[in-house]
Motif scaffolding. Structure first.
Motif, mmCIF file in Angstrom:
data_model
loop_
_atom_site.group_PDB
_atom_site.id
_atom_site.type_symbol
_atom_site.label_atom_id
_atom_site.label_comp_id
_atom_site.label_asym_id
_atom_site.label_seq_id
_atom_site.Cartn_x
_atom_site.Cartn_y
_atom_site.Cartn_z
ATOM 1 N N ILE A 114 2.256 11.322 0.346
ATOM 2 C CA ILE A 114 3.542 10.738 -0.024
ATOM 3 C C ILE A 114 3.385 10.089 -1.398
ATOM 4 O O ILE A 114 2.464 9.302 -1.625
ATOM 5 C CB ILE A 114 3.998 9.694 1.011
ATOM 6 N N ILE B 269 4.610 7.512 -4.250
ATOM 7 C CA ILE B 269 5.358 6.262 -4.399
ATOM 8 C C ILE B 269 5.199 5.797 -5.841
ATOM 9 O O ILE B 269 4.090 5.761 -6.376
ATOM 10 C CB ILE B 269 4.839 5.187 -3.427
ATOM 11 N N ASP C 48 -2.122 8.440 0.645
ATOM 12 C CA ASP C 48 -0.928 8.691 -0.155
ATOM 13 C C ASP C 48 -1.206 8.335 -1.610
ATOM 14 O O ASP C 48 -2.302 7.891 -1.963
ATOM 15 C CB ASP C 48 0.257 7.896 0.410
ATOM 16 N N LYS D 111 9.003 9.209 -2.901
ATOM 17 C CA LYS D 111 9.812 8.815 -1.749
ATOM 18 C C LYS D 111 10.328 7.386 -1.882
ATOM 19 O O LYS D 111 11.309 7.002 -1.238
ATOM 20 C CB LYS D 111 8.985 8.934 -0.462
ATOM 21 N N ILE E 149 15.785 8.361 -2.735
ATOM 22 C CA ILE E 149 14.595 7.535 -2.939
ATOM 23 C C ILE E 149 14.879 6.093 -2.501
ATOM 24 O O ILE E 149 15.915 5.523 -2.826
ATOM 25 C CB ILE E 149 14.168 7.563 -4.420
ATOM 26 N N LYS E 150 13.930 5.504 -1.761
ATOM 27 C CA LYS E 150 14.036 4.100 -1.360
ATOM 28 C C LYS E 150 13.641 3.215 -2.539
ATOM 29 O O LYS E 150 12.689 3.529 -3.268
ATOM 30 C CB LYS E 150 13.131 3.805 -0.166
ATOM 31 N N ILE F 276 10.556 4.369 4.286
ATOM 32 C CA ILE F 276 10.304 5.811 4.257
ATOM 33 C C ILE F 276 10.493 6.417 5.646
ATOM 34 O O ILE F 276 10.965 7.546 5.800
ATOM 35 C CB ILE F 276 8.886 6.104 3.710
ATOM 36 N N ASN G 175 12.619 5.392 7.651
ATOM 37 C CA ASN G 175 14.030 5.114 7.985
ATOM 38 C C ASN G 175 14.187 4.017 9.038
ATOM 39 O O ASN G 175 15.100 4.048 9.870
ATOM 40 C CB ASN G 175 14.738 6.390 8.444
#
Length: 327
Positions: free
Chosen positions: A40, A42, A70, A97, A123-124, A297, A299
């Motif tokens: 992932i 970031i 990640d 993400k 994207i958060k 990520i 949710n």
């Protein structure tokens, strides 16, 4: 009898081979899956890495993200708003993400436009340390109790002095710095000694020692008199202390600040001008930030705002804190 024994051994051997094959296949698929898991991505962009608070904060976040296999993409816009916006666009293109952002200018409409694009890309967005004025596209803001930090400095000042001329060291585009100074000035103005205090000048130091040093030096040479300095952070305060020394400023000055940095804590024992610094914790902020990032990520729900408590450090309670590092 021998034939029967041979047949039995044959079946046992085949069963053993089947068991070994099953174990090998299980291990193969397990390690194949782990080894080929797509990391992932970031993104993280801080207003500047020329402030030890942010490298420490980033290190905490990076360690936890790396432990999950990640990838953290860390960027330093060096107080350049245009560059930070470019970094956000780059994060979008790289398919991150989540974006962790410490804004160069928390009031910027251009920055909000870039964050809107990131939000629309799914994207958060997590803001750290200094908030953004328009929080419409922000999933979570994690910051120290900045207003209270200013209050703590002012209350401690009022316990020591009932009058004075105050020089303020600010960072006008950083909302965290604005809140600290406001907490300080509001507390002074609301006190019964308000009329005895005067703000003689405000200097926009950007929270940097290399900026505050020449600005405070110029202020002294221009003949502005002051005996109290309130600084938005330790770096600007250290630049001011250097200016006092280099100009041989003849008056005693009480210096108040925010951060609780290693350098400031060590200076308590060698510089009597330092009266207090309010400690914030990049270590705790890093841990909280990482937890929030992964919850978003996945949710999962997180608070819109998380405030991390601060506490005042002075000569009397200095030994209760970690002098050789951040808290």
């Amino acid at each position: 009898m021998k034939k029967k024994h041979y047949t039995l051994n044959k079946y046992l051997f085949i069963e053993l081979l089947a068991t070994i094959a099953l174990i090998v296949l299980t291990l193969f698929f397990y390690f194949f899956h782990i080894g080929h898991r797509t990391p992932i991505k970031i993104g993280a962009t801080y207003m500047t890495m020329n402030n030890e608070f942010y490298p420490i904060l980033n290190e905490q976040i990076a360690n936890k993200i790396n432990n999950k296999n990640d990838l953290l993409l860390s960027r330093d816009p060096a107080l350049n708003q245009r560059k930070q916006i470019e970094e956000i666009h780059s994060f979008i293109q790289k398919g991150v993400k989540a974006i962790i952002i410490n804004p160069v200018n928390g009031k910027s409409s251009q920055l909000n436009k870039a964050l809107k694009e990131a939000k629309e890309a799914g994207i958060k967005i997590i803001v750290v340390d200094s908030p953004i004025k328009n929080s419409k596209y922000i999933d979570c803001t994690i910051e120290s109790d900045n207003y209270h930090a200013g209050q703590l400095d002012a209350k401690y000042l009022l316990s020591q002095r009932k009058h004075g001329k105050i020089l303020l060291l600010e960072h006008k585009s950083a909302i965290s710095g604005v809140e600290r100074i406001k907490g300080f000035t509001d507390t002074i103005h609301k006190s019964k000694y308000a009329k005895n205090f005067k703000i003689v000048k405000r200097l926009n130091t950007y929270g940097q020692s290399e900026t505050s040093l020449p600005l405070v030096t110029k202020t002294i040479k221009e003949g502005t008199s002051f005996n109290i300095i309130m600084s938005l952070n330790d770096r600007a305060a250290i630049g001011a202390l250097a200016a006092l020394d280099s100009t041989k400023y003849p008056h005693r000055v009480f210096v108040y600040s925010v951060d609780g940095s290693e350098n400031m804590k060590k200076m308590f024992s060698i510089n009597p001008n330092i009266k207090a610094t309010v400690a914030q914790s990049p270590l705790k902020m890093g841990k909280v930030t990482t937890k929030v990032v992964y919850r978003l990520i996945e949710n999962k729900k997180v608070p819109k705002k998380i405030i991390i408590p601060v506490d005042l450090i002075n000569q009397k309670n200095l030994t209760q804190h970690n002098i050789s590092g951040w808290q």
